[in-house]
Design a protein around this motif. Structure first.
Motif, short mmCIF file in Angstrom:
data_model
loop_
_atom_site.label_atom_id
_atom_site.label_comp_id
_atom_site.label_asym_id
_atom_site.label_seq_id
_atom_site.Cartn_x
_atom_site.Cartn_y
_atom_site.Cartn_z
N GLU A 349 0.84 -1.21 0.00
CA GLU A 349 0.00 0.00 0.00
C GLU A 349 0.87 1.25 0.00
O GLU A 349 0.61 2.20 -0.75
CB GLU A 349 -0.93 -0.01 1.21
CG GLU A 349 -2.06 -1.02 1.11
CD GLU A 349 -2.87 -1.13 2.40
OE1 GLU A 349 -2.53 -0.43 3.39
OE2 GLU A 349 -3.84 -1.91 2.43
N ARG A 350 1.90 1.27 0.83
CA ARG A 350 2.79 2.44 0.88
C ARG A 350 3.52 2.61 -0.46
O ARG A 350 3.64 3.71 -0.98
CB ARG A 350 3.79 2.29 2.02
CG ARG A 350 3.18 2.43 3.40
CD ARG A 350 4.23 2.73 4.46
NE ARG A 350 5.20 1.66 4.62
CZ ARG A 350 5.06 0.64 5.44
NH1 ARG A 350 3.96 0.52 6.18
NH2 ARG A 350 6.00 -0.28 5.56
N ALA A 351 4.05 1.50 -0.99
CA ALA A 351 4.78 1.58 -2.25
C ALA A 351 3.86 2.02 -3.39
O ALA A 351 4.28 2.81 -4.27
CB ALA A 351 5.41 0.23 -2.58
N ASN A 352 2.63 1.54 -3.40
CA ASN A 352 1.68 1.94 -4.43
C ASN A 352 1.40 3.44 -4.38
O ASN A 352 1.29 4.10 -5.42
CB ASN A 352 0.38 1.15 -4.30
CG ASN A 352 0.37 -0.09 -5.17
OD1 ASN A 352 0.37 -0.01 -6.40
ND2 ASN A 352 0.39 -1.26 -4.55
N ALA A 353 1.25 3.98 -3.17
CA ALA A 353 0.97 5.41 -3.03
C ALA A 353 2.13 6.24 -3.59
O ALA A 353 1.92 7.23 -4.30
CB ALA A 353 0.72 5.76 -1.57
N VAL A 354 3.36 5.82 -3.28
CA VAL A 354 4.54 6.52 -3.78
C VAL A 354 4.63 6.40 -5.30
O VAL A 354 4.88 7.38 -6.02
CB VAL A 354 5.82 5.97 -3.13
CG1 VAL A 354 7.07 6.52 -3.79
CG2 VAL A 354 5.83 6.28 -1.63
N ALA A 355 4.41 5.19 -5.82
CA ALA A 355 4.51 4.95 -7.26
C ALA A 355 3.45 5.72 -8.03
O ALA A 355 3.72 6.27 -9.11
CB ALA A 355 4.40 3.45 -7.55
N GLU A 356 2.23 5.76 -7.51
CA GLU A 356 1.16 6.51 -8.19
C GLU A 356 1.49 7.99 -8.26
O GLU A 356 1.25 8.64 -9.29
CB GLU A 356 -0.17 6.30 -7.45
CG GLU A 356 -0.79 4.92 -7.62
CD GLU A 356 -1.37 4.68 -9.01
OE1 GLU A 356 -1.42 5.64 -9.81
OE2 GLU A 356 -1.78 3.54 -9.28
#
Length: 370
Positions: A349-356
């Motif tokens: 979830e954290r990585a997805n937020a950064v990637a988005e």
């Protein structure tokens, strides 16, 4: 990044070339300066590192990379650790036992002290925005540049695939997406991974120049070279998950003893620490020294005429004692598989937020945010 880096033994023969000596001295000076900057202001840095889930992590990983990850975490450097499940396919036709391998990797991380509250642990396949960066990044490098990459050449030469896939060829660019999605500006690597990092730096520089002039949307990440010495496998070759020549962090005391008993030595009974001329014996001496925090020459001198038998007993005792608390923690976490899955879910979830957020910046810079 994705595989444990290669290192040079502290006593390895030095090159006789003055230009080589100069280059090595420059690299050492740059690395020392970078270490001072990290210690002075760890909050300036963001690290990306990781591993492919192709088997259990072993002593080579532990001394080569894992200890350094924990060190950086403890001094306050923000860290992202990638479980590179997609990249298993770079040199394999099929990714076998992937769920078990991914969970095993996370257990190894937790056991050595990687803290999911301070380090983001995530999986490649779950972060779609990261992988979407591959397409625009591929447009920034030529086929000839990829073909010249020495690491790609080596990986292709040792590929397990019946035919080399396109993923193998684009591996350095995928790795650039891994690093740049979170705008990491520090990448711990071995000397063998420097060509990959240079591709990442090139892509960052070209993207900024072409699409975001003056804004430096992506940093050009610095290499943090490890000073960890090389540990050979029990067969005298490169320590590897796939060769069965390494003590895994998850191995029990009996498995460890069996592996070390079968380790290759040489015909000279008296034990000395001479990496250049007695690499197998010296690697075992070094392993005992690293596990006990002693100088390898002192360890060798203590064993002396005791020969290979005493050397292997010494190494076995040192390794098992050093790994005992790590193995105990790993066993405890293994009984809480739900906790492991929670760590991955929250890290994803954290990585997805950064990637988005990064992908959104890329789309706006490329004027494709419709």
């Amino acid at each position: 990044m994705q595989n444990h880096p290669e290192h040079t033994p502290a006593d390895a023969p030095k090159t006789t070339s003055s230009s080589g000596d100069g280059a090595a001295a420059d690299a050492t000076a740059r690395n020392d300066a970078l270490e001072r900057q990290i210690l002075a202001d760890p909050g300036r840095f963001r690290v990306l590192t990781g591993d492919r889930p192709t088997g259990l992590l072993h002593l080579g990983h532990y001394f080569g990379t894992l200890q350094n990850r924990v060190r950086l975490q403890e001094i306050g450097v923000e860290s992202f650790v990638l479980v590179a499940d997609y990249q298993v396919l770079t040199d394999r036709d099929v990714a076998e036992n992937l769920p078990e391998s991914v969970e095993g990797l996370v257990l190894d991380y937790l056991a050595v002290g990687i803290d999911p509250a301070r380090t983001t642990i995530f999986t490649h396949s779950t972060v779609a925005a990261l992988n979407q960066l591959l397409l625009p990044f591929l447009s920034l490098v030529s086929v000839a540049e990829l073909g010249r990459n020495p690491t790609v050449k080596d990986e292709i030469a040792h590929s397990r695939q019946s035919a080399v896939s396109g993923l193998m060829f684009t591996y350095p660019v995928h790795q650039a997406a891994d690093i740049l999605f979170c705008k990491a500006n520090l990448v711990p690597v071995g000397q063998d991974q420097l060509p990959h990092l240079e591709v990442t730096r090139t892509i960052a520089r070209r993207f900024n120049s072409r699409y975001a002039p003056g804004s430096a949307l992506f940093p050009e990440p610095e290499a943090l070279l490890s000073a960890a010495p090389l540990l050979l496998g029990t067969d005298g070759g490169k320590m590897s998950k796939s060769r069965g020549n390494a003590v895994a962090l998850a191995d029990d005391a009996d498995q460890t003893a069996r592996l070390i008993r079968g380790a290759k030595t040489d015909s000279t009974r008296h034990i000395t620490y001479e990496p250049a001329t007695r690499p197998e014996v010296s690697s075992l001496v070094l392993l005992a020294a690293m596990c006990t925090g002693r100088d390898p020459r002192a360890v060798a001198e203590e064993i002396g005429a005791g020969g290979a038998g005493m050397l292997k007993r010494t190494v076995t005792e040192a390794v098992n004692e050093h790994l005992a608390p790590i193995r105990a923690r790993r066993a405890a976490y293994a009984r809480e598989r739900g906790f492991v899955r929670t760590i991955l879910r929250e890290g994803n979830e954290r990585a997805n937020a950064v990637a988005e957020a990064t992908l959104d910046e890329v789309r706006r810079a490329m004027k494709t945010a419709y």
